[in-house]
Motif scaffolding. Structure first.
Motif, PDB file in Angstrom:
ATOM      1  N   LYS A 144       0.824  -1.211   0.000  1.00  0.00           N
ATOM      2  CA  LYS A 144       0.000   0.000   0.000  1.00  0.00           C
ATOM      3  C   LYS A 144       0.857   1.258   0.000  1.00  0.00           C
ATOM      4  CE  LYS A 144      -3.912  -2.069   2.460  1.00  0.00           C
ATOM      5  NZ  LYS A 144      -4.810  -1.956   3.647  1.00  0.00           N
ATOM      6  N   ARG A 145       1.900   1.277   0.814  1.00  0.00           N
ATOM      7  CA  ARG A 145       2.818   2.415   0.894  1.00  0.00           C
ATOM      8  C   ARG A 145       4.204   1.880   1.209  1.00  0.00           C
ATOM      9  NH1 ARG A 145      -1.611   3.501   3.728  1.00  0.00           N
ATOM     10  NH2 ARG A 145      -0.593   2.773   5.634  1.00  0.00           N
ATOM     11  N   SER A 146       5.215   2.510   0.627  1.00  0.00           N
ATOM     12  CA  SER A 146       6.601   2.140   0.930  1.00  0.00           C
ATOM     13  C   SER A 146       7.512   3.297   0.546  1.00  0.00           C
ATOM     14  CB  SER A 146       7.015   0.869   0.178  1.00  0.00           C
ATOM     15  OG  SER A 146       6.937   1.071  -1.218  1.00  0.00           O
ATOM     16  N   PHE A 147       8.633   3.392   1.228  1.00  0.00           N
ATOM     17  CA  PHE A 147       9.589   4.449   0.941  1.00  0.00           C
ATOM     18  C   PHE A 147      10.955   4.040   1.454  1.00  0.00           C
ATOM     19  CE2 PHE A 147       7.870   5.347   5.105  1.00  0.00           C
ATOM     20  CZ  PHE A 147       8.973   5.712   5.863  1.00  0.00           C
ATOM     21  N   ILE A 148      11.985   4.609   0.809  1.00  0.00           N
ATOM     22  CA  ILE A 148      13.377   4.426   1.220  1.00  0.00           C
ATOM     23  C   ILE A 148      13.740   5.585   2.141  1.00  0.00           C
ATOM     24  CG2 ILE A 148      15.762   4.278   0.454  1.00  0.00           C
ATOM     25  CD1 ILE A 148      14.756   3.152  -2.175  1.00  0.00           C
ATOM     26  N   HIS A 149      14.315   5.304   3.258  1.00  0.00           N
ATOM     27  CA  HIS A 149      14.682   6.355   4.211  1.00  0.00           C
ATOM     28  C   HIS A 149      15.752   7.260   3.598  1.00  0.00           C
ATOM     29  CE1 HIS A 149      12.591   4.749   7.848  1.00  0.00           C
ATOM     30  NE2 HIS A 149      12.598   3.659   7.104  1.00  0.00           N
ATOM     31  N   ASP A 150      15.607   8.546   3.827  1.00  0.00           N
ATOM     32  CA  ASP A 150      16.512   9.524   3.214  1.00  0.00           C
ATOM     33  C   ASP A 150      17.085  10.512   4.221  1.00  0.00           C
ATOM     34  OD1 ASP A 150      14.187  10.808   3.796  1.00  0.00           O
ATOM     35  OD2 ASP A 150      13.848  11.623   1.782  1.00  0.00           O
ATOM     36  N   THR A 151      17.221  10.133   5.467  1.00  0.00           N
ATOM     37  CA  THR A 151      17.810  10.989   6.494  1.00  0.00           C
ATOM     38  C   THR A 151      19.130  10.353   6.961  1.00  0.00           C
ATOM     39  OG1 THR A 151      15.602  11.618   7.234  1.00  0.00           O
ATOM     40  CG2 THR A 151      17.417  12.089   8.711  1.00  0.00           C
ATOM     41  N   THR A 152      20.233  11.072   6.870  1.00  0.00           N
ATOM     42  CA  THR A 152      20.398  12.400   6.297  1.00  0.00           C
ATOM     43  C   THR A 152      20.585  12.346   4.774  1.00  0.00           C
ATOM     44  OG1 THR A 152      22.761  12.246   6.671  1.00  0.00           O
ATOM     45  CG2 THR A 152      21.462  13.213   8.386  1.00  0.00           C
ATOM     46  N   THR A 153      20.933  11.217   4.252  1.00  0.00           N
ATOM     47  CA  THR A 153      20.961  10.991   2.815  1.00  0.00           C
ATOM     48  C   THR A 153      20.207   9.703   2.532  1.00  0.00           C
ATOM     49  OG1 THR A 153      23.067   9.780   2.972  1.00  0.00           O
ATOM     50  CG2 THR A 153      23.192  12.164   2.535  1.00  0.00           C
ATOM     51  N   ASP A 154      20.049   9.380   1.267  1.00  0.00           N
ATOM     52  CA  ASP A 154      19.360   8.140   0.903  1.00  0.00           C
ATOM     53  C   ASP A 154      20.080   6.948   1.522  1.00  0.00           C
ATOM     54  OD1 ASP A 154      17.543   9.559  -0.551  1.00  0.00           O
ATOM     55  OD2 ASP A 154      18.580   9.291  -2.464  1.00  0.00           O
ATOM     56  N   ASN A 155      19.319   6.130   2.242  1.00  0.00           N
ATOM     57  CA  ASN A 155      19.912   4.961   2.912  1.00  0.00           C
ATOM     58  C   ASN A 155      20.099   3.827   1.907  1.00  0.00           C
ATOM     59  OD1 ASN A 155      18.143   5.401   6.113  1.00  0.00           O
ATOM     60  ND2 ASN A 155      19.671   6.620   5.084  1.00  0.00           N
ATOM     61  N   ILE A 156      21.072   4.041   1.024  1.00  0.00           N
ATOM     62  CA  ILE A 156      21.398   3.082  -0.035  1.00  0.00           C
ATOM     63  C   ILE A 156      22.899   2.860  -0.018  1.00  0.00           C
ATOM     64  CG2 ILE A 156      21.406   2.641  -2.517  1.00  0.00           C
ATOM     65  CD1 ILE A 156      18.905   4.323  -2.744  1.00  0.00           C
ATOM     66  N   MET A 157      23.290   1.616  -0.136  1.00  0.00           N
ATOM     67  CA  MET A 157      24.705   1.269  -0.168  1.00  0.00           C
ATOM     68  C   MET A 157      24.956   0.314  -1.336  1.00  0.00           C
ATOM     69  SD  MET A 157      27.072  -1.306   0.674  1.00  0.00           S
ATOM     70  CE  MET A 157      26.367  -2.314   1.967  1.00  0.00           C
ATOM     71  N   LEU A 158      26.041   0.598  -2.078  1.00  0.00           N
ATOM     72  CA  LEU A 158      26.432  -0.242  -3.214  1.00  0.00           C
ATOM     73  C   LEU A 158      27.893  -0.622  -3.042  1.00  0.00           C
ATOM     74  CD1 LEU A 158      25.188  -1.267  -5.947  1.00  0.00           C
ATOM     75  CD2 LEU A 158      26.439   0.597  -7.029  1.00  0.00           C
ATOM     76  N   ARG A 159      28.168  -1.906  -3.023  1.00  0.00           N
ATOM     77  CA  ARG A 159      29.532  -2.398  -2.838  1.00  0.00           C
ATOM     78  C   ARG A 159      29.896  -3.292  -4.022  1.00  0.00           C
ATOM     79  NH1 ARG A 159      30.603  -4.584   2.933  1.00  0.00           N
ATOM     80  NH2 ARG A 159      30.455  -2.331   3.300  1.00  0.00           N
TER      81      ARG A 159
END
Length: 465
Positions: A144-159
């Protein structure tokens, strides 16, 4: 040219040469000048700005077309998934959904991102590189609803590893649908699932799988809910078919919740039981105390209606009967029957009192003639007494034959009065029996109502608990 002339020219040239070698005078600026060492005037070179040609990037992102999946045209690319559940935020019965915060990680290999490395170390990037390379298009089914956390930046990691292995991690909060069955509410257990699936790539292009089987799902030990007890988490996977697009790999995060019953015992079951027991108090109140028994019955009925309304207000409007509905409505029936019981007692008492009143009136009319009949049966009477008892005036003189006939008449009246007296006694006994039966209704109710309610509770808790 004469010698003297040449001497003058030589002196003039020498003078010009000397003047040109002298330092020029500086303009006065109003500030004193101090002498400084000459080495401080030398400019230090910035080694960071010295470039030996254009550097070569380790990741050749611009040399490839990352709009295509890795190994395009070949077999399906395997993408491993693991999940760490950070929190289970809420469960809503009215909306039939749940909210979960989790770390979603993807593992795959893209040889286009391979780079040379002597130390075999990986490189870590943030979300800015994600927009330049290919990543799996995983989404949450029935979300129904979803979001990626963005505090303080987008909570995304790429290794990225030297051989092209990629780890892609995100922190997501998702609200998804959960089909709940409330037939045993509040003694129920609910099983909900969070489903992951590729949106564009079928099983021929992308193969989703749990990277480490059941170990791919990890949860925080501190996860707790106020209304539910989390029994277990487990993972499953299967294929999902869409008639217009084909088959897709779908991953499931299943978790089972069992509802805490203590809250509902205090808020629903215990008050309903007290109302039923309070309705039984009327069985010990005098049946002639109409205001007391009627007001007690109406109060308990209205209280039960309020409890039922309050429970249903916080529940979805389902089309089937819940376990709590059975308990509350049976309790309501017991309270309502206690009111009907007093209605029956009051009606039978009124009928019995009306019959007793009529029998007493007849009995009092017959009692006035009994002394005269007794006197005539004994035979000790005078002419005046016989005439007065017989309803004749004293001046009337009776003959012997008339006197004997009069005795016979009195004897007949005496026999009739005895029979009517017996009938009156029988009617009084019948009235007493009615009185006793009416009183026995309360006596029997004191035993039947509690025994029936206890029997109902035994069956209810053995079936639903």
């Amino acid at each position: 040219m004469p010698y003297f002339t040449r001497l003058i020219l030589f002196s003039f040239c020498l003078l010009v040469l000397v003047e040109s070698r002298k330092p020029k005078k500086r303009r006065w600026t109003g500030q004193l000048e101090t002498s400084k060492p000459s080495h401080l005037y030398k400019k230090n070179l910035d080694m960071t700005k010295i470039r030996n040609g254009k550097p070569q990037p380790l990741l050749r992102v611009d040399d490839h077309d990352f709009t295509m999946r890795p190994a395009f045209g070949g077999p399906a690319i395997p993408v491993g998934v693991d999940v760490q559940v950070e929190s289970l935020d809420s469960i809503s019965e009215v909306d039939m959904d749940f909210t979960m915060t989790l770390y979603l990680r993807h593992y795959w290999k893209d040889e286009r991102l391979a780079f040379p490395s002597t130390s075999n170390k990986s490189m870590t990037f943030d979300g800015r590189l994600v927009k330049k390379i290919w990543v799996p298009d995983v989404f949450f089914v029935h979300s129904k609803r979803s979001f990626i956390h963005d505090t303080t930046t987008d909570n995304i990691m790429l290794r990225v590893f030297p051989d092209g292995q990629v780890l892609y991690s995100m922190r997501i909060t998702v609200t998804a649908m959960c089909n709940m069955d409330f037939s045993h509410f509040p003694l129920d257990s609910q099983t909900c699932s969070l489903e992951l699936e590729s949106y564009a790539y079928t099983d021929e292009d992308l193969m989703l799988y749990w990277k480490n089987g059941d170990e791919s799902l990890k949860t925080d030990e501190k996860i707790s809910l106020s209304q539910f007890l989390i029994q277990k988490f487990h993972t499953t996977s299967r294929l999902a078919f869409y008639s217009s697009t084909g088959w897709y790999n779908r991953l499931y995060i299943n978790f089972t919740l069992r509802r805490h019953i203590f809250f509902f015992l205090l808020q629903t079951y215990f008050p309903a039981t007290l109302m039923v027991m309070l309705s039984w108090v009327s069985f010990w109140i005098d049946r002639r105390a109409v205001p007391a028994r009627v007001s007690l019955g109406i109060t308990t009925v209205l209280t039960m209606s309020t409890i039922i309304t309050g429970v249903n207000a916080s529940m979805p409007r389902v089309s089937y009967i819940k376990a709590v509905d059975i308990y509350l409505w049976v309790s309501f029936v017991f309270v309502f029957l206690s009111v009907l019981e007093y209605a029956a007692v009051n009606y039978l008492t009124t009928v019995q009192e009306r019959k007793e009143r009529k029998s007493q009136e007849k009995f009092s009319c017959m009692c006035g003639m009994l002394p005269s009949r007794t006197m005539m049966l004994d035979g000790s009477y005078s002419e005046s007494e016989a005439n007065s008892l017989a309803g004749y005036p004293r001046s009337h003189i009776l003959t012997e034959e008339e006197r004997q006939d009069k005795i016979v008449v009195h004897l007949a009246l005496s026999n009739e009065s005895n029979s009517s007296r017996k009938k009156g006694l029988l009617k009084g006994q019948m009235g007493r029996r009615i009185f006793q039966n009416t009183h026995a209704i309360d006596k029997y109710s004191r035993l039947i109502f509690p025994a029936s309610y206890i029997f109902f509770n035994l069956i209810y808790w053995s079936v639903f608990a």
